[in-house]
Scaffold this motif. Structure first.
Motif, mmCIF file in Angstrom:
data_model
loop_
_atom_site.group_PDB
_atom_site.id
_atom_site.type_symbol
_atom_site.label_atom_id
_atom_site.label_comp_id
_atom_site.label_asym_id
_atom_site.label_seq_id
_atom_site.Cartn_x
_atom_site.Cartn_y
_atom_site.Cartn_z
ATOM 1 N N LYS A 12 -10.100 -34.646 33.164
ATOM 2 C CA LYS A 12 -9.096 -33.992 34.010
ATOM 3 C C LYS A 12 -7.881 -34.897 34.188
ATOM 4 O O LYS A 12 -7.976 -36.114 34.057
ATOM 5 N N ASP A 35 -7.201 -29.264 32.748
ATOM 6 C CA ASP A 35 -8.299 -29.687 31.889
ATOM 7 C C ASP A 35 -7.746 -30.263 30.594
ATOM 8 O O ASP A 35 -6.521 -30.418 30.436
ATOM 9 N N LYS A 86 -15.392 -37.201 39.312
ATOM 10 C CA LYS A 86 -15.322 -36.172 38.276
ATOM 11 C C LYS A 86 -14.880 -34.828 38.821
ATOM 12 O O LYS A 86 -14.115 -34.103 38.187
ATOM 13 N N ASN A 87 -15.323 -34.474 40.008
ATOM 14 C CA ASN A 87 -15.014 -33.160 40.561
ATOM 15 C C ASN A 87 -14.351 -33.198 41.933
ATOM 16 O O ASN A 87 -14.236 -32.167 42.588
ATOM 17 N N LYS A 120 -12.940 -30.095 46.162
ATOM 18 C CA LYS A 120 -13.875 -30.076 45.044
ATOM 19 C C LYS A 120 -13.353 -29.117 43.973
ATOM 20 O O LYS A 120 -12.979 -27.993 44.267
ATOM 21 N N GLU A 155 -14.228 -26.986 40.777
ATOM 22 C CA GLU A 155 -15.338 -26.395 40.023
ATOM 23 C C GLU A 155 -14.921 -26.216 38.576
ATOM 24 O O GLU A 155 -13.797 -25.831 38.293
ATOM 25 N N GLN A 156 -15.843 -26.479 37.638
ATOM 26 C CA GLN A 156 -15.547 -26.312 36.216
ATOM 27 C C GLN A 156 -16.083 -24.995 35.728
ATOM 28 O O GLN A 156 -17.092 -24.510 36.207
#
Length: 201
Positions: free
Chosen positions: A114, A146, A182-183, A198, A200-201
């Protein structure tokens, strides 16, 4: 019966070593490549000393400790192209190919797939009869993107107006959010307070 003896002469194969000369700066290795500078242009070499991205003037230096040089992170490096007196930021891969077209007013290096960026929205607010052209307003939002450059999340809800042509310097608007895992992204509000968001992917 006569015997035929064949003698092989082994000649060592000596590969032509690449020598790069007149380098002004050599960075530490990041993501298995190092930036080298000659004049005002930068290139990248691999750990065998081979140039993998040739010298070019659009690579964006990253401040690290007391130095500043382009880096690859997650196999992508920031580039900046100027259009109508505005710098737009995008990314190349390790072959030098543009993988995310310059389109952001500012952007960060990728981290864990990201990056943070300032996405521009162009709005036509009228028409100038004298100059025969649209009157355009630009706004931007902080977004998380992304590895394809697709927006994952808007981090700021209010659009910020920008008139890059009237800026007194060439520095881009600042990105205030921070990718902390990461998130998770820390987003700074107008009151200087932080909130954790947060993704979300």
């Amino acid at each position: 019966m006569s015997k035929l003896f064949i003698t092989f002469v082994l000649i060592p194969f000596l590969g032509m070593a690449q020598t790069i000369e007149n380098i002004d700066y050599i960075s530490p290795f990041h993501n298995e490549v190092a930036a080298i500078k000659k004049g005002s242009q930068w290139a990248f070499i691999n750990n065998e000393g081979k140039i993998v991205v040739d010298f070019r003037s659009d690579l964006v230096p990253t401040k690290t400790n007391n130095d500043s040089y382009p880096i690859f992170s997650n196999d992508k490096c920031l580039i900046a192209h100027q259009k109508n007196d505005i710098l737009y930021y995008g990314y190349i891969d390790k072959s030098g190919k543009t993988v995310i077209t310059p389109q952001f007013l500012n952007a960060t290096n990728f981290k864990e797939g990201k990056a943070l960026a300032l996405k521009v929205h162009r709005e036509t607010i009228g028409y100038n009869d004298i100059f025969k052209k649209d009157v355009v307003s630009y706004h931007y939002f902080e977004v998380a993107i992304d590895s394809n450059g697709t927006t994952l999340e808007h981090l700021t809800q209010l659009a910020l107006h920008v008139s890059p042509q009237n800026r007194n310097d060439n520095s881009p608007p600042q990105i205030t959010s921070k990718l902390i895992s990461k998130n998770l992204i820390a987003v700074k509000g107008d009151d200087a307070k932080w909130r954790i968001k947060k993704i979300e992917q």
